[in-house]
Write a protein that holds these residues in place. Structure first.
Motif, PDB file in Angstrom:
ATOM      1  N   GLY A 132      46.945  40.851  80.510  1.00  0.00           N
ATOM      2  CA  GLY A 132      46.590  40.522  81.710  1.00  0.00           C
ATOM      3  C   GLY A 132      47.771  40.144  82.812  1.00  0.00           C
ATOM      4  O   GLY A 132      47.489  39.725  84.037  1.00  0.00           O
ATOM      5  N   ASN A 133      49.011  40.260  82.090  1.00  0.00           N
ATOM      6  CA  ASN A 133      50.103  39.895  83.291  1.00  0.00           C
ATOM      7  C   ASN A 133      50.597  40.853  84.087  1.00  0.00           C
ATOM      8  O   ASN A 133      50.894  40.899  85.226  1.00  0.00           O
ATOM      9  N   LEU A 134      50.092  42.247  83.532  1.00  0.00           N
ATOM     10  CA  LEU A 134      50.741  43.386  84.150  1.00  0.00           C
ATOM     11  C   LEU A 134      49.389  44.279  84.414  1.00  0.00           C
ATOM     12  O   LEU A 134      48.745  44.247  83.528  1.00  0.00           O
TER      13      LEU A 134
ATOM     14  N   GLU B 210      51.680  56.729  88.719  1.00  0.00           N
ATOM     15  CA  GLU B 210      51.560  55.507  88.084  1.00  0.00           C
ATOM     16  C   GLU B 210      52.384  54.462  88.524  1.00  0.00           C
ATOM     17  O   GLU B 210      53.348  54.668  88.847  1.00  0.00           O
ATOM     18  N   THR B 211      51.613  53.471  88.751  1.00  0.00           N
ATOM     19  CA  THR B 211      52.089  52.146  89.413  1.00  0.00           C
ATOM     20  C   THR B 211      51.834  50.921  88.520  1.00  0.00           C
ATOM     21  O   THR B 211      50.745  50.789  87.986  1.00  0.00           O
ATOM     22  N   LEU B 212      52.957  50.168  88.279  1.00  0.00           N
ATOM     23  CA  LEU B 212      52.732  49.118  87.507  1.00  0.00           C
ATOM     24  C   LEU B 212      53.046  47.876  88.441  1.00  0.00           C
ATOM     25  O   LEU B 212      53.660  47.731  89.174  1.00  0.00           O
ATOM     26  N   THR B 213      51.915  46.640  88.205  1.00  0.00           N
ATOM     27  CA  THR B 213      51.759  45.650  89.182  1.00  0.00           C
ATOM     28  C   THR B 213      52.108  44.310  88.269  1.00  0.00           C
ATOM     29  O   THR B 213      51.348  44.487  87.150  1.00  0.00           O
ATOM     30  N   CYS B 214      52.680  43.537  88.612  1.00  0.00           N
ATOM     31  CA  CYS B 214      52.844  42.082  88.128  1.00  0.00           C
ATOM     32  C   CYS B 214      51.696  41.216  88.633  1.00  0.00           C
ATOM     33  O   CYS B 214      51.713  40.631  89.719  1.00  0.00           O
ATOM     34  N   LEU B 215      50.826  40.754  87.939  1.00  0.00           N
ATOM     35  CA  LEU B 215      49.636  39.799  88.478  1.00  0.00           C
ATOM     36  C   LEU B 215      50.003  38.397  88.363  1.00  0.00           C
ATOM     37  O   LEU B 215      49.690  37.679  89.411  1.00  0.00           O
ATOM     38  N   HIS B 216      50.478  38.130  87.311  1.00  0.00           N
ATOM     39  CA  HIS B 216      50.984  36.624  86.952  1.00  0.00           C
ATOM     40  C   HIS B 216      51.994  36.367  86.103  1.00  0.00           C
ATOM     41  O   HIS B 216      52.283  37.391  85.050  1.00  0.00           O
ATOM     42  N   HIS B 217      52.661  35.382  85.990  1.00  0.00           N
ATOM     43  CA  HIS B 217      53.489  35.023  84.828  1.00  0.00           C
ATOM     44  C   HIS B 217      53.022  33.727  83.756  1.00  0.00           C
ATOM     45  O   HIS B 217      53.849  33.452  83.099  1.00  0.00           O
ATOM     46  N   LYS B 218      51.851  33.446  83.963  1.00  0.00           N
ATOM     47  CA  LYS B 218      51.264  32.459  83.105  1.00  0.00           C
ATOM     48  C   LYS B 218      51.535  33.016  81.657  1.00  0.00           C
ATOM     49  O   LYS B 218      50.891  34.126  81.219  1.00  0.00           O
ATOM     50  N   GLY B 219      51.845  31.965  80.935  1.00  0.00           N
ATOM     51  CA  GLY B 219      51.869  32.069  79.529  1.00  0.00           C
ATOM     52  C   GLY B 219      52.979  32.903  79.005  1.00  0.00           C
ATOM     53  O   GLY B 219      52.979  33.334  77.787  1.00  0.00           O
ATOM     54  N   LEU B 220      53.998  33.080  79.644  1.00  0.00           N
ATOM     55  CA  LEU B 220      55.103  33.952  79.268  1.00  0.00           C
ATOM     56  C   LEU B 220      56.302  33.225  78.791  1.00  0.00           C
ATOM     57  O   LEU B 220      56.590  32.310  79.312  1.00  0.00           O
ATOM     58  N   ALA B 221      56.962  33.903  77.764  1.00  0.00           N
ATOM     59  CA  ALA B 221      58.117  33.363  77.227  1.00  0.00           C
ATOM     60  C   ALA B 221      59.260  33.611  78.070  1.00  0.00           C
ATOM     61  O   ALA B 221      59.104  34.576  79.049  1.00  0.00           O
ATOM     62  N   ASP B 222      60.271  32.860  77.884  1.00  0.00           N
ATOM     63  CA  ASP B 222      61.571  33.082  78.667  1.00  0.00           C
ATOM     64  C   ASP B 222      61.884  34.546  78.577  1.00  0.00           C
ATOM     65  O   ASP B 222      62.296  35.179  79.713  1.00  0.00           O
ATOM     66  N   PHE B 223      61.950  35.452  77.424  1.00  0.00           N
ATOM     67  CA  PHE B 223      62.443  36.472  77.315  1.00  0.00           C
ATOM     68  C   PHE B 223      61.559  37.648  78.020  1.00  0.00           C
ATOM     69  O   PHE B 223      62.019  38.525  78.563  1.00  0.00           O
ATOM     70  N   GLU B 224      60.331  37.240  78.022  1.00  0.00           N
ATOM     71  CA  GLU B 224      59.236  38.138  78.675  1.00  0.00           C
ATOM     72  C   GLU B 224      59.391  37.938  80.357  1.00  0.00           C
ATOM     73  O   GLU B 224      59.272  39.145  81.116  1.00  0.00           O
ATOM     74  N   LEU B 225      59.712  36.858  80.683  1.00  0.00           N
ATOM     75  CA  LEU B 225      60.054  36.626  82.319  1.00  0.00           C
ATOM     76  C   LEU B 225      61.440  37.345  82.792  1.00  0.00           C
ATOM     77  O   LEU B 225      61.148  37.984  83.752  1.00  0.00           O
ATOM     78  N   LYS B 226      62.411  37.211  81.777  1.00  0.00           N
ATOM     79  CA  LYS B 226      63.529  38.084  82.070  1.00  0.00           C
ATOM     80  C   LYS B 226      63.181  39.546  82.004  1.00  0.00           C
ATOM     81  O   LYS B 226      63.744  40.444  82.981  1.00  0.00           O
ATOM     82  N   PHE B 227      62.454  39.958  81.168  1.00  0.00           N
ATOM     83  CA  PHE B 227      61.966  41.423  80.823  1.00  0.00           C
ATOM     84  C   PHE B 227      61.118  41.958  82.309  1.00  0.00           C
ATOM     85  O   PHE B 227      61.510  42.876  82.855  1.00  0.00           O
ATOM     86  N   ILE B 228      60.307  41.076  82.854  1.00  0.00           N
ATOM     87  CA  ILE B 228      59.658  41.369  83.923  1.00  0.00           C
ATOM     88  C   ILE B 228      60.580  41.314  85.170  1.00  0.00           C
ATOM     89  O   ILE B 228      60.258  42.322  85.823  1.00  0.00           O
ATOM     90  N   GLU B 229      61.374  40.627  85.272  1.00  0.00           N
ATOM     91  CA  GLU B 229      62.551  40.481  86.292  1.00  0.00           C
ATOM     92  C   GLU B 229      63.241  41.761  86.335  1.00  0.00           C
ATOM     93  O   GLU B 229      63.449  42.358  87.282  1.00  0.00           O
ATOM     94  N   MET B 230      63.782  42.329  85.078  1.00  0.00           N
ATOM     95  CA  MET B 230      64.396  43.636  84.874  1.00  0.00           C
ATOM     96  C   MET B 230      63.506  44.763  85.352  1.00  0.00           C
ATOM     97  O   MET B 230      64.272  45.774  86.037  1.00  0.00           O
ATOM     98  N   ILE B 231      62.319  44.703  84.910  1.00  0.00           N
ATOM     99  CA  ILE B 231      61.382  46.006  85.406  1.00  0.00           C
ATOM    100  C   ILE B 231      61.448  46.063  86.800  1.00  0.00           C
ATOM    101  O   ILE B 231      61.481  47.091  87.475  1.00  0.00           O
ATOM    102  N   PHE B 232      60.941  44.743  87.531  1.00  0.00           N
ATOM    103  CA  PHE B 232      60.391  44.689  88.973  1.00  0.00           C
ATOM    104  C   PHE B 232      61.611  44.604  89.799  1.00  0.00           C
ATOM    105  O   PHE B 232      61.204  44.947  91.008  1.00  0.00           O
TER     106      PHE B 232
END
Length: 116
Positions: free
Chosen positions: A35-37, A46-68
Protein backbone atom coordinates in the motif's frame (compact mmCIF):
# COMPACT_ATOMS: atom_id res chain seq x y z
CA UNK A 1 -2.97 -13.55 -4.61
CA UNK A 2 -2.20 -14.80 -1.09
CA UNK A 3 -3.76 -18.20 -1.79
CA UNK A 4 -1.56 -18.89 -4.81
CA UNK A 5 1.58 -20.93 -4.97
CA UNK A 6 4.61 -18.98 -6.23
CA UNK A 7 4.79 -21.19 -9.31
CA UNK A 8 1.24 -20.16 -10.26
CA UNK A 9 2.21 -16.47 -10.10
CA UNK A 10 5.26 -16.77 -12.36
CA UNK A 11 4.47 -15.14 -15.69
CA UNK A 12 7.51 -16.50 -17.51
CA UNK A 13 9.04 -19.93 -17.45
CA UNK A 14 12.48 -18.60 -18.39
CA UNK A 15 15.36 -20.33 -16.73
CA UNK A 16 18.52 -18.53 -15.81
CA UNK A 17 19.96 -15.98 -13.50
CA UNK A 18 17.97 -13.69 -11.30
CA UNK A 19 18.77 -10.26 -12.72
CA UNK A 20 18.86 -6.80 -11.22
CA UNK A 21 15.71 -5.68 -13.06
CA UNK A 22 13.84 -8.64 -11.51
CA UNK A 23 14.81 -7.41 -8.04
CA UNK A 24 13.64 -3.89 -8.89
CA UNK A 25 10.31 -5.21 -10.17
CA UNK A 26 9.87 -7.39 -7.10
CA UNK A 27 10.55 -4.48 -4.76
CA UNK A 28 8.09 -2.22 -6.58
CA UNK A 29 5.44 -4.96 -6.51
CA UNK A 30 6.05 -5.50 -2.80
CA UNK A 31 5.61 -1.77 -2.11
CA UNK A 32 2.41 -1.77 -4.17
CA UNK A 33 1.13 -4.82 -2.28
CA UNK A 34 1.88 -3.13 1.07
CA UNK A 35 0.00 0.00 0.00
CA UNK A 36 2.95 2.39 -0.16
CA UNK A 37 2.78 2.73 -3.94
CA UNK A 38 -0.07 2.64 -6.46
CA UNK A 39 0.19 1.77 -10.14
CA UNK A 40 -2.45 3.15 -12.48
CA UNK A 41 -2.87 2.87 -16.23
CA UNK A 42 -4.53 5.25 -18.67
CA UNK A 43 -4.34 6.04 -22.39
CA UNK A 44 -0.94 7.73 -21.85
CA UNK A 45 0.65 4.76 -20.09
CA UNK A 46 1.36 3.66 -16.53
CA UNK A 47 1.82 5.98 -13.57
CA UNK A 48 3.42 5.10 -10.25
CA UNK A 49 2.28 7.12 -7.22
CA UNK A 50 3.85 7.20 -3.78
CA UNK A 51 0.98 7.15 -1.27
CA UNK A 52 2.92 7.15 2.01
CA UNK A 53 6.18 6.16 3.69
CA UNK A 54 4.74 4.37 6.73
CA UNK A 55 6.45 1.15 7.75
CA UNK A 56 9.35 1.47 5.32
CA UNK A 57 12.91 0.48 6.12
CA UNK A 58 15.73 2.92 5.40
CA UNK A 59 16.72 1.12 2.19
CA UNK A 60 13.11 1.25 0.97
CA UNK A 61 12.95 4.99 1.62
CA UNK A 62 16.15 5.44 -0.39
CA UNK A 63 14.75 3.22 -3.13
CA UNK A 64 11.60 5.38 -3.35
CA UNK A 65 13.72 8.52 -3.38
CA UNK A 66 15.69 7.10 -6.31
CA UNK A 67 12.54 6.12 -8.20
CA UNK A 68 10.62 9.36 -7.78
CA UNK A 69 13.42 11.97 -7.73
CA UNK A 70 11.61 14.42 -5.40
CA UNK A 71 8.16 13.77 -6.91
CA UNK A 72 5.16 11.83 -5.61
CA UNK A 73 3.89 10.68 -9.00
CA UNK A 74 5.89 9.55 -12.02
CA UNK A 75 5.37 7.79 -15.33
CA UNK A 76 6.91 4.33 -15.47
CA UNK A 77 9.05 5.49 -18.38
CA UNK A 78 10.56 8.14 -16.07
CA UNK A 79 11.44 5.81 -13.20
CA UNK A 80 15.06 6.30 -12.11
CA UNK A 81 15.31 9.20 -14.59
CA UNK A 82 18.06 10.81 -12.52
CA UNK A 83 20.12 7.64 -12.93
CA UNK A 84 19.76 6.97 -16.67
CA UNK A 85 22.95 6.04 -18.48
CA UNK A 86 24.13 8.24 -21.32
CA UNK A 87 24.93 5.56 -23.91
CA UNK A 88 27.26 7.82 -25.93
CA UNK A 89 29.28 8.69 -22.83
CA UNK A 90 29.37 5.04 -21.77
CA UNK A 91 30.71 4.01 -25.18
CA UNK A 92 33.40 6.69 -25.03
CA UNK A 93 34.48 5.61 -21.53
CA UNK A 94 34.51 1.98 -22.62
CA UNK A 95 36.77 2.79 -25.57
CA UNK A 96 39.11 4.78 -23.34
CA UNK A 97 39.29 1.92 -20.87
CA UNK A 98 40.08 -0.55 -23.65
CA UNK A 99 42.90 1.69 -24.89
CA UNK A 100 44.24 2.14 -21.37
CA UNK A 101 44.01 -1.60 -20.73
CA UNK A 102 45.86 -2.41 -23.97
CA UNK A 103 48.59 0.12 -23.16
CA UNK A 104 48.91 -1.25 -19.62
CA UNK A 105 49.12 -4.84 -20.88
CA UNK A 106 51.73 -3.80 -23.44
CA UNK A 107 53.80 -2.00 -20.78
CA UNK A 108 53.56 -4.99 -18.45
CA UNK A 109 54.60 -7.41 -21.20
CA UNK A 110 57.71 -5.32 -21.92
CA UNK A 111 58.62 -5.35 -18.24
CA UNK A 112 57.88 -9.05 -17.79
CA UNK A 113 59.78 -10.12 -20.91
CA UNK A 114 63.43 -9.90 -19.98
CA UNK A 115 65.50 -12.52 -21.79
CA UNK A 116 68.58 -11.81 -19.68
Amino acid sequence: MYQLDFEQMVMSREKGQLKFNHLIQATILDLIDRGNLRLTRDENGETLTCLHHKGLADFELKFIEMIFNQKTEIRISEVFSKYKINQAALKKISELLKQTHNETVFERSEVMFDPF
